[in-house]
Design an enzyme around this catalytic site. Structure first.
Site: not given
Lengths: 521, 521
Positions: B184, B265, B302
């Site tokens: 996606k 994550e 992140c």
């Protein structure tokens, strides 16, 4: 060691305050003394707090200490073997020889995990050394080891009161990984659980480990179990039991503030494929082998062969007659608990009442309580494909022969199956290998273990075993609950970057003897 | 390769029928042509059906074929590098040098996984040979290998339009494991996604692989993503993004008839601990290093250092002034999307409005759209302990200095943290090692990677990397999404018992050259 109706919380013996649980002698239906008063939220809290306190020390025990501890549990079980086997026999109705074998298996499992701990492969050490001169950016020194997840909740199973219970595979692999364990003892064998729990408790003490390394709780209903899985200090769950029980624990675990993994081994009907040449050449021995596997332990095995899938052939009726004769001649056997017996009866009644299913045979009856009368059913592939109820596990000696018209029907039926622990192929050299390859390709996507010319009951405890499989066989197909691979369920990787060597964990120091992958080699 | 507003379904290019998505140039706020019409349930169905069809062939490709395929994707990316980098720059606002580095990393990642496939360790082969003479029961021949889970849904991340997107770490590791992939694409960089997707599509074709090995879908809102995760043919999910997005996918996956693993994550604030001696001796360089790490990529990593934890000391005010000066002097930078910019502004406003938090500095402003003005905040350990809102990730260049009174306060604060991707310790030799050991013992339970005297941004792609950690850093602490260990997310063990050797998978035959453990050795 005595049976006194106690829970075990660290080094203490604790009496519960809730509804009493009694072991039941399934052969007589009588309650067995003593009463086990159920634990409350308070005992869950105590056990989890102690496990959490124990974790930092226990997880860093050196390999030898941890291995010796596992060996000591095995030694303590051996020393108390006669008492354990006597009580387990009373509580489960299982014969002495079976329980002796099971105790041996339980001890060997602990010893195998002790060896696995010593071998150090479970640390999964990987080192990528620094490359200070690399451009545009230097590479850091990176070192990976696996560490245990944290305290683990283990739910004992009823069908193996030793090998899958208090000191069974889940406990052994979690302790081997470095996780303290809180067991919710199965209400079907509290006395056995207490004795085995005390063997572990004594090993914790004599090994000088923190007392929270092991606790054992009891409780009727689902309260204790739910509270245990919901406790924030529990970081993983091992469970062997029913599909509904496993799914309930999965739900609790997924809805926690911090979701945790649940390793639930649940439901499997273990298809057996009988191929034409094998049918032609070995009908007699296969009939015997199949019925022995189906009857073993009253069929109370996760790997019990619930389906026999076979293509129509001139020899089929003769084979079925042999199976029918063997089932009819079988003696009744005592099942583990009244609950399991009732569920078995209700399962076979449902099959008997199904218009598309024929009851081919039932074993000898008995006037005693909780007796398993094995049942053999038959249906067509088309009926099986249309009726999902025929896929439900009937826990106990019940098998369904599915008569197929074509090879394609067999493949279609196989595609329609849910996840399974095992599948078995009975074939001779002259059987159609091209068809078998197609079948295997489908089976690989459905099961954890595929056997040739054997029977699925009997699970070897070794390195290459997989006792697992796609849902609903288990909640997590990436693992096994039997064999040394089971240790990975309770570990996670952690990376140490540019650590001063005196602060590195022992396993990651340059001189550490554990197996390691250095720069990919 | 051209940008034409297409989805990729197997070897076809497909126009969607739903609401149009446009890439947005965040530096100007303008829509970028062409329109990407969103896919519908029909395209999800097609892509999943093709992936499922491709699986049996793709999963059994020999190691060399699969490795070469991964290498070919890297080669196709290299061949189209300039066009990819140009479009990614327009869609993300990221500078060219960064994107060149990221493309190199993406290609190297594919090549590393190609080597990992060739090495064959991922098969995890274990063989326990038969012991026919064993009593009371002989041992069967048991052989274990790992097989891929099945088709994998990958959700591209916005912050690494190359390395964590269509051909990023999730796709590379899933393809390496033998899983077809349905991506996606992230709506923030559809053009980049189309170009990269075509590079994979071309590699599928030239490698002679089944077309369903790879597909790429687009869709606004959550419809396509939800349908993909709910599709019964999808067997695992890789996701990098927000906590709310990851948790939503976890919920869908857990509620399926067959629950599947989600590797999400999500959220991490990456505490950095500055110890007294390091503060005393290296204030200047640490201030620079810390601010560089915090500003890098507008803080859209992140592993961005969101917390700086430090004990009161005479040198602290001087250090903080240096950090303040550096942040104030920083130029504004373009963030990835208007949505991320808005979320950043709302996050820093919430902190600014918190009575227990001081806004120490903000970077230079700009009149352009979507500009990140870095922010530096300060609070006390006690305030942090009391206010859980201070633990929320602010995605972007925002850091919170936590001033602690005592070592014990630092430990307590650390215990109160949620799971993190990283933790960093900045210390000098004269710093208190006993305290650091206590700190490490807590951190090991909280994080996936611990660094010394470095900064958390910058994640090496290698064997020993762990880019993972306890919830909410990820949904599954047992894994990593960066490095070769990531391949294990998409594999499960399967055991072959007493197989005729001609039916054994190649890797399990006696003569197979792959690494193996035979009888525990």
């Amino acid at each position: 060691m005595t049976i006194a109706g106690n829970m075990i919380i660290g080094q203490e013996l604790v009496k519960g305050s809730k509804k009493a649980i009694y072991g039941i002698n399934p052969a007589t239906g009588e309650n067995l003394e003593p009463a086990y008063l159920g634990g409350s939220a308070q005992e869950v809290e105590r056990a989890c707090a102690l496990a959490d306190q124990a974790f930092d020390v226990y997880r860093e025990t050196d390999l030898e200490t941890r291995a010796k501890f596992l060996g000591q549990i095995a030694a303590n079980l051996a020393a108390n073997g006669p008492a354990i086997i006597e009580r387990a026999g009373l509580e489960s109705g299982l014969p002495k020889a079976r329980l002796e074998g099971e105790l041996g298996r339980t001890m060997n499992q602990l010893k195998l995990f002790a060896e696995e701990v010593r071998a150090g492969r479970w640390l999964g050490v990987k080192i990528d050394t620094a490359i200070p001169e690399r451009t545009p950016l230097p590479r850091s020194d990176l070192r990976l080891r696996h560490i245990p997840l944290g305290p683990v909740a283990v739910f004992g199973a009823s069908n193996f009161p030793l090998a899958f219970s208090v000191a069974g595979g889940d406990t052994a692999s979690a302790l081997a990984a470095g996780c303290p364990v809180v067991v919710k003892g199965h209400s079907a064998h509290p006395g056995t659980s207490e004795l085995v729990g005390k063997a572990i408790q004594a090993a914790v003490k004599s090994s000088g480990l923190p007392e929270g390394t092991f606790s054992l709780l009891f409780g009727s209903g689902a309260d204790i179990g739910s509270a245990l899985v919901a406790d924030s200090r529990i970081k993983a769950v091992g469970f062997t039991g029913s599909r509904s029980g496993g799914v309930a624990l999965m739900k609790i675990a997924a809805e926690r503030a911090e979701p945790i993994p649940v390793y639930a081994e649940m439901s499997s009907i273990n298809p057996v494929y009988l191929l034409p040449e094998a049918l032609k050449n070995r009908a007699e021995s296969i009939a015997t082998g199949f019925v022995n596997s189906m009857l073993m332990g009253s069929g109370q095995f996760c790997t019990n062969p619930g389906l026999l899938i076979v293509k129509e052939a001139p020899e089929l009726d003769g084979f079925v007659r042999k199976v029918v004769d063997l089932v009819r001649a079988a003696n009744p056997t005592t099942m583990l608990t009244p609950g399991i017996h009732q569920a078995f009866e209700s399962g076979v009644e449902k099959l008997s009442g199904n218009a598309n299913v024929d009851l081919l045979a039932q074993a000898q009856g008995s006037s005693g309580p909780n007796q398993c009368r094995a049942r053999l059913f038959s249906t067509s592939a088309q009926a099986f494909l249309k009726d999902h109820a025929l896929r439900d596990e009937v826990f106990g000696s019940s098998s369904l022969i599915i008569r197929c018209k074509t090879d394609e029907e067999i493949l279609e039926l196989t595609r329609s199956l849910e996840g399974q622990l095992t599948a078995t192929v009975l074939m001779d050299q002259a059987d159609n290998t091209a068809f078998v390859k197609k079948l295997l390709s489908i089976l690989e996507r459905k099961v954890g273990r595929i056997l040739f010319n054997g029977y699925p009951t009997g699970v070897e405890v070794c390195h290459a075993m997989v006792h697992g499989g796609p849902f609903p066989a288990t909640s997590d197909s990436r693992t096994t609950s039997v064999g040394t691979e089971a240790i990975w369920r309770f570990l996670r990787p952690i990376c140490y970057q540019d650590f001063p060597s005196d602060l590195l964990p022992e396993a990651l120091k340059d001189q550490s003897p554990v197996p390691k992958l250095v720069n990919g080699k």
